[in-house]
Design an enzyme around this catalytic site. Structure first.
Site, mmCIF file in Angstrom:
data_model
loop_
_atom_site.group_PDB
_atom_site.id
_atom_site.type_symbol
_atom_site.label_atom_id
_atom_site.label_comp_id
_atom_site.label_asym_id
_atom_site.label_seq_id
_atom_site.Cartn_x
_atom_site.Cartn_y
_atom_site.Cartn_z
ATOM 1 N N ARG A 275 -0.233 11.813 -7.151
ATOM 2 C CA ARG A 275 -1.144 12.905 -6.807
ATOM 3 C C ARG A 275 -0.375 14.166 -6.423
ATOM 4 O O ARG A 275 -0.802 15.279 -6.730
ATOM 5 C CB ARG A 275 -2.085 12.472 -5.687
ATOM 6 C CG ARG A 275 -3.123 13.539 -5.349
ATOM 7 C CD ARG A 275 -4.126 13.067 -4.312
ATOM 8 N NE ARG A 275 -5.116 12.174 -4.899
ATOM 9 C CZ ARG A 275 -5.277 10.914 -4.556
ATOM 10 N NH1 ARG A 275 -4.509 10.381 -3.622
ATOM 11 N NH2 ARG A 275 -6.199 10.159 -5.118
ATOM 12 N N ALA A 276 0.745 13.999 -5.739
ATOM 13 C CA ALA A 276 1.524 15.172 -5.327
ATOM 14 C C ALA A 276 1.995 15.975 -6.535
ATOM 15 O O ALA A 276 1.965 17.219 -6.518
ATOM 16 C CB ALA A 276 2.722 14.732 -4.489
#
Length: 686
Positions: A275-276
């Site tokens: 997700r980052a």
């Protein structure tokens, strides 16, 4: 409607303003979590942003704000074929901390669904916020299951409501902003990761800036409309810039070089999952559009990392937020090929492709990295500090003129097994003790008190079945009336108040022993954080007991207090227990549904005054008489042991465990036996 404070009139807080503006340009960034001390314009900035969001065109009469150009085919108010549109300001919806699940996602009228076979749906806040801004103040105090629902809707762009086979789905895309004060407790890492960006804010220590903040605020309070009028030109310019950046965003190119920098940065800082990387890519693209460029530069990737990664590196509440900027720069240089650009075929002689020292001289979002403040990491014993000989209880020498010894560092925290309060509670949702909750496994049914929220279908059918002939049933459908409805009762887990009473007297002052004690308490604090407990800390030494930390949800604050705890002096055990009794009495009045767990960390000795051991026993029996679940962590060491901690546990009606047993994770079921001990103590008192 009151006049909001102008966004462009906010003094400083550059990172906060930039993060909010990036989400206004592209809600796909994933929202922003604003962390900071009280009085730092968090709420003011969010409310000011809502005025800058461009107007939206909606289908007339649609409760779900469908776009007339592309209406939602699954809209509960649809279909909207050929429906007219009307422009209105984007809404800002505030989610209160005490909101119910039905208020957030909407409510289905189960009674009408069963009796009439219709879907009667009352939209919730997620429907109201569609195509607008959803603001959650004190998001860390919101129940975890509500935060889960909120972030799921933000990620999927839709909200789903299901009740006993009846379901409704509607679009829900919004700019999500949460604010919190870390002193009141942390969000768990899984929820932190769901926010796209995070910003740490703090009040400026520069006198001139503080003077300007006060001057502008007083002017606004005196005449909000006149103050807003003075900033109208800047507000209009910023609103136009948001619209322009939105229009430019689809044209921005994110080349392979920038993607390699993003991936390398996330790998270098060891963030979990992917997700980052995705959030950084979207943020860097939005930064380029905000700067009026169609190419993502290394400076965009760097700023994206400073906004998207700090909160994803926290593994527990004792980790300090923030990034090592030197490491970040080294990583970007290593994987950027030294050009800071966008890769092959993306560079030309256009000045737009050259990084500027100040790409946003006029933008309110131009600023440096987020402040690097926050709770310190839990320190460990220094390897170069000399250790006392085995069994040495002398500890560091006392300070001149007194018996107080300086604080020692804690040992390495370790994992503990669950300590739970016996019985079935009804406290706030958590992960420690058994409780009646709105979520969990179904254990039975009852008549609803007020509005029906969780239908027990089998019990409802069972109640209605005997009356079908008398009600004139003629078809296949079941005739259901209000009196037949049954509410499901469920069992889950609650959070408790874990109150630590720590002996800091001279008998505990040996360096090795106190280091182990602090390591054990830090371990239990970490467990309390994971189980969503409130914690409090009482210490006793010398002539009195002190509330080092009143009950709070901020376990990192408790860790800080523990690390700086000095030792020395006599052992007023009874004073510590009586102080705990007073604290628990007040907390029962404030929150009667939250059950306490008393953790006494001592070797059991008591000194000072006439018959201190008997006095400590009487104080302990007060807790036993009130049914307080308790555990005594026995810190006694050496070849000769007096067994005083075990005797204290008996008076408390609780259980004693040694530090070695705690560290060896042999505490499974420690408080499982407390129920019988408490009942036995109550019988003895009676």
């Amino acid at each position: 409607m009151s006049t909001p404070y102008p966004f462009t009139a906010i003094v400083g807080q550059d990172d906060l303003r930039l993060a909010l503006l990036l989400n206004a340009v592209s809600p796909a960034v994933g929202g922003v979590l604003v962390r900071g001390e009280k009085g730092t314009a968090k709420s003011t900035a969010v409310r000011a942003l809502s005025v800058l969001i461009p107007e939206v065109s909606v289908v007339v009469g649609c409760r779900f704000s469908c776009d007339p150009g592309a209406p939602d085919p699954a809209c509960p108010d649809g279909p909207h074929e050929g429906g007219g549109g009307a422009a209105r300001p984007a809404r800002m919806v505030e989610l209160p901390v005490g909101a119910s699940e039905d208020r957030l996602v909407g409510a289905l009228d189960i009674e009408r669904a069963l009796a009439e076979g219709v879907k009667a749906f009352e939209p919730g806040l997620l429907a109201d916020a569609h195509r607008g801004l959803l603001y959650v103040d004190e998001v860390n105090l919101l129940h975890d299951h509500l935060v889960d629902l909120l972030l799921d809707a933000a990620a999927m762009g839709a909200s789903y409501v299901e009740r006993e086979g009846v379901s409704v789905r509607h679009a829900s895309r919004f700019l999500l902003v949460g604010t919190m004060n870390p002193e009141e407790g942390e969000l768990r890492p899984q929820l932190l990761d769901r926010f796209g960006l995070t910003v740490e804010v703090a009040a400026s220590r520069e006198p001139d800036l503080r003077v300007e903040v006060v001057r502008r605020r007083l002017a606004y309070d005196d005449d909000p409309a006149a103050f807003a009028a003075r900033w109208a030109e800047e507000e209009n310019a910023l609103r136009a810039r948001i619209v322009a950046a939105r229009a430019l965003l689809p044209e921005v190119r994110l080349g392979d070089a920038a993607l390699r920098q993003i991936a390398a940065t996330c790998a270098a800082f060891e963030v979990d999952g992917m997700r980052a990387d995705i959030v950084m890519a979207r943020t860097a693209t939005t930064l380029a559009a905000w700067a009026g460029r169609t190419v993502v530069l290394a400076e965009d990737v760097r700023q994206a990392a400073l906004l998207a990664l700090p909160h994803r590196r926290r593994r527990n509440p004792f980790d300090a937020p923030g990034l090592d900027e030197e490491k970040l720069d080294d990583t970007l240089e290593e994987f950027g090929g030294g050009d800071g650009g966008d890769g092959e075929g993306d560079r030309d002689d256009s000045p737009d492709d050259e990084p500027d020292d100040d790409p946003e001289p006029d933008g309110p979002g131009d600023g440096g990295p987020p402040p690097q403040d926050g709770p310190p990491e839990a320190p460990h014993d220094s390897p170069d500090r000399p250790e006392p000989a085995e069994g040495d209880e002398a500890g560091p020498p006392p300070a001149p003129g007194g018996g107080e010894r300086s604080a020692v560092r804690s040992a390495e925290p370790f994992r503990t097994k669950t300590l739970s309060v016996p019985g079935l509670g009804e406290g706030a949702a958590g992960r420690r003790s058994r409780a009646r909750t709105d979520h969990g496994r179904t254990t039975g049914a009852r008549r609803p008190r007020g509005t029906l929220t969780k239908l027990h279908l089998a019990a409802t059918v069972h109640a209605a079945a005997p009356h079908q002939r008398a009600r004139g049933r003629s078809g296949q459908g079941l005739v259901v009336r209000r009196d037949d409805l049954r509410q499901a009762t469920r069992e889950g887990r609650e959070g408790n108040l874990v109150l630590f009473v720590v002996d800091a007297s001279g008998s505990m002052a040996a360096r090795r022993r106190m280091s182990a004690v602090k390591g054990a308490v830090l371990s239990l604090l970490l467990d309390a954080y994971q189980r969503r407990d409130k914690v409090g800390l009482i210490t006793f030494r010398g002539k009195e007991a002190t509330v080092a930390l009143p009950p709070t949800s901020s376990v990192d604050a408790a860790a800080v207090r523990l690390e700086t705890l000095p030792t020395g002096g006599r052992t007023p055990l009874s004073a510590g227990l009586m102080k705990a009794h007073d604290v628990l009495r007040v907390e029962r009045m404030r929150d009667p549904s939250r059950r306490p767990l008393l953790v006494v960390v001592t070797d059991g000795r008591a000194t000072g005054g006439p018959d201190p051991v008997a006095l400590g026993g009487r104080a302990a029996r007060l807790h036993a008489a009130e049914g307080t679940a308790s555990v005594v962590v026995d810190c006694e060491s050496g070849p000769v042991r007096l067994g005083l901690a075990a005797a204290l546990a008996g008076d408390l009606g609780g259980t004693a465990v040694t530090l070695d047993e705690l560290r060896a994770e042999s505490v499974a079921g420690l408080v499982r036996d407390v129920q019988g001990a408490v009942r036995g103590a109550q019988r003895r008192v009676a």
